[in-house]
Design a protein around this motif. Structure first.
Motif, short mmCIF file in Angstrom:
data_model
loop_
_atom_site.label_atom_id
_atom_site.label_comp_id
_atom_site.label_asym_id
_atom_site.label_seq_id
_atom_site.Cartn_x
_atom_site.Cartn_y
_atom_site.Cartn_z
N ALA A 17 -1.68 -8.51 17.34
CA ALA A 17 -1.97 -7.70 16.17
C ALA A 17 -1.75 -6.21 16.41
N PRO A 18 -2.26 -5.65 17.51
CA PRO A 18 -2.02 -4.22 17.73
C PRO A 18 -0.54 -3.88 17.84
N SER A 19 0.25 -4.73 18.52
CA SER A 19 1.67 -4.44 18.66
C SER A 19 2.37 -4.52 17.32
N ALA A 20 1.94 -5.46 16.47
CA ALA A 20 2.53 -5.55 15.14
C ALA A 20 2.21 -4.31 14.33
N GLY A 21 0.97 -3.84 14.44
CA GLY A 21 0.57 -2.62 13.74
C GLY A 21 1.33 -1.41 14.25
N LEU A 22 1.52 -1.35 15.56
CA LEU A 22 2.26 -0.23 16.14
C LEU A 22 3.71 -0.26 15.69
N ARG A 23 4.29 -1.46 15.66
CA ARG A 23 5.67 -1.60 15.22
C ARG A 23 5.82 -1.15 13.76
N ARG A 24 4.85 -1.52 12.93
CA ARG A 24 4.87 -1.12 11.53
C ARG A 24 4.78 0.40 11.40
N ASP A 25 3.86 1.01 12.17
CA ASP A 25 3.70 2.47 12.12
C ASP A 25 4.96 3.18 12.59
N MET A 26 5.60 2.65 13.63
CA MET A 26 6.83 3.26 14.13
C MET A 26 7.95 3.17 13.08
N GLU A 27 7.99 2.04 12.36
CA GLU A 27 8.98 1.90 11.30
C GLU A 27 8.78 2.96 10.21
N ILE A 28 7.51 3.22 9.88
CA ILE A 28 7.21 4.24 8.87
C ILE A 28 7.66 5.61 9.36
N LEU A 29 7.31 5.96 10.60
CA LEU A 29 7.65 7.27 11.14
C LEU A 29 9.17 7.45 11.23
N GLU A 30 9.86 6.38 11.66
CA GLU A 30 11.32 6.47 11.75
C GLU A 30 11.95 6.63 10.37
N LEU A 31 11.41 5.95 9.38
CA LEU A 31 11.93 6.09 8.02
C LEU A 31 11.73 7.51 7.51
N LEU A 32 10.54 8.07 7.72
CA LEU A 32 10.27 9.43 7.28
C LEU A 32 11.14 10.44 8.04
N ALA A 33 11.43 10.13 9.30
CA ALA A 33 12.28 11.03 10.09
C ALA A 33 13.69 11.08 9.52
N THR A 34 14.18 9.94 9.05
CA THR A 34 15.53 9.92 8.47
C THR A 34 15.57 10.63 7.13
N ALA A 35 14.41 10.81 6.52
CA ALA A 35 14.35 11.46 5.21
C ALA A 35 14.03 12.95 5.32
N GLN A 36 13.95 13.49 6.55
CA GLN A 36 13.65 14.91 6.71
C GLN A 36 14.72 15.73 6.01
N GLY A 37 14.27 16.77 5.34
CA GLY A 37 15.17 17.59 4.54
C GLY A 37 14.98 17.27 3.06
N ALA A 38 14.49 16.06 2.77
CA ALA A 38 14.14 15.68 1.41
C ALA A 38 12.66 16.02 1.19
#
Length: 271
Positions: A17-38
């Motif tokens: 469960a913790p690793s799944a949660g961490l993976r989900r959080d990393m996906e969110i951060l990576e998505l927001l990182a690709t949207a920087q500038g917007a």
């Protein structure tokens, strides 16, 4: 004794469960990182992009926001990367800077036979991360970990030399808070703007007994792959030794700083 199948399954579920949660959080951060500038991304857009439930994304984003990993615009309600991500990134870059800078600072010491420093900006103050000294070890102060207002030093002026005029003026909004040396050239915001204009033209900054009596210095910027200034290389010495070679030292420091910048992916565009 081995665990029963039910107990083993429960253990596996709890540990994954913790690793799944961490993976989900990393996906969110990576998505927001690709949207920087917007402006940012809303919960629905994030959920849709990641193929997750909106309610799950909303809970995860609130948790990340509480830790400073993301922040939410109060008007648009859209999310972007938070202050803690940038703070961690800055510390990582600085650790890399210190390791990478050592041979370059040593090379400057070998040529100029004077103390060199690697400096960064902390708010509106200059912090020295690393100092390398020659055998005679001239050190007006032990600078590592010491911070001083940016307008007072050549390193500080270099570090803010890309700032817009209004930001530079804000540095001297309360000039009484400064503690100038014996021969300061910067008293007002207009003074600082003129100094910065000179730095942009020459590529380096120079001071002559502005912060310490009998001490001169030069500084040049280190830029990263984005072209942003992330550090300054400084050379400080008694005026009797370096005063007549100040411009030579400035040009050499600028050359070395550009070589260090190349390690961080900065490519200088030739005119």
């Amino acid at each position: 004794m081995d665990a029963t199948p039910v107990a083993a399954a429960a253990t596996t579920s709890r540990s994954s469960a913790p690793s799944a949660g961490l993976r989900r959080d990393m996906e969110i951060l990576e998505l927001l990182a690709t949207a920087q500038g917007a402006p940012g991304l809303g919960v629905s857009r994030i959920a849709e992009s990641l193929g997750r439930e909106k309610s799950q994304m909303s809970r995860a984003l609130r948790a990340l926001e509480a830790e400073g990993m993301v922040e939410r615009d109060p008007d648009t309600l859209e999310y972007r990367l938070g202050w803690r991500v940038y703070a961690l990134a800055a510390r990582t870059v600085e650790a890399h800077l210190v390791r990478a800078a050592v041979p370059y600072l040593r090379r400057l010491v070998a040529v100029l036979n004077e103390t060199t420093h690697l400096c960064v900006l902390r708010g509106s103050a200059v912090l020295t991360l690393l100092s390398v000294s020659p055998s005679h070890a001239f050190r007006a102060l032990g600078w590592e970990g010491v911070s001083v207002p940016a307008p007072l030093t050549s390193a500080g002026r270099v570090l803010v030399s890309d700032w817009p005029p209004e930001a530079l003026r804000s540095l001297l909004a309360e000039p009484a808070d400064l503690h100038p040396g014996p021969r300061p050239r910067v008293h007002t915001a207009d003074d600082l703007l003129r100094e910065v204009a000179g730095i942009r033209k020459r590529g380096y900054a120079a001071v002559d007994e502005e912060f310490e009596d009998g001490v001169v210095g030069v500084s040049a910027p280190v830029r990263d792959f984005r072209g942003q200034i992330v550090a300054a290389i400084n050379v400080s010495a008694p005026k009797g030794r370096l005063g007549k070679r100040l411009d030579e030292a400035g040009r050499l420091t600028l050359s070395v700083a550009r070589e260090l910048a190349a390690e961080f992916g900065h490519v200088r565009l030739m005119a």
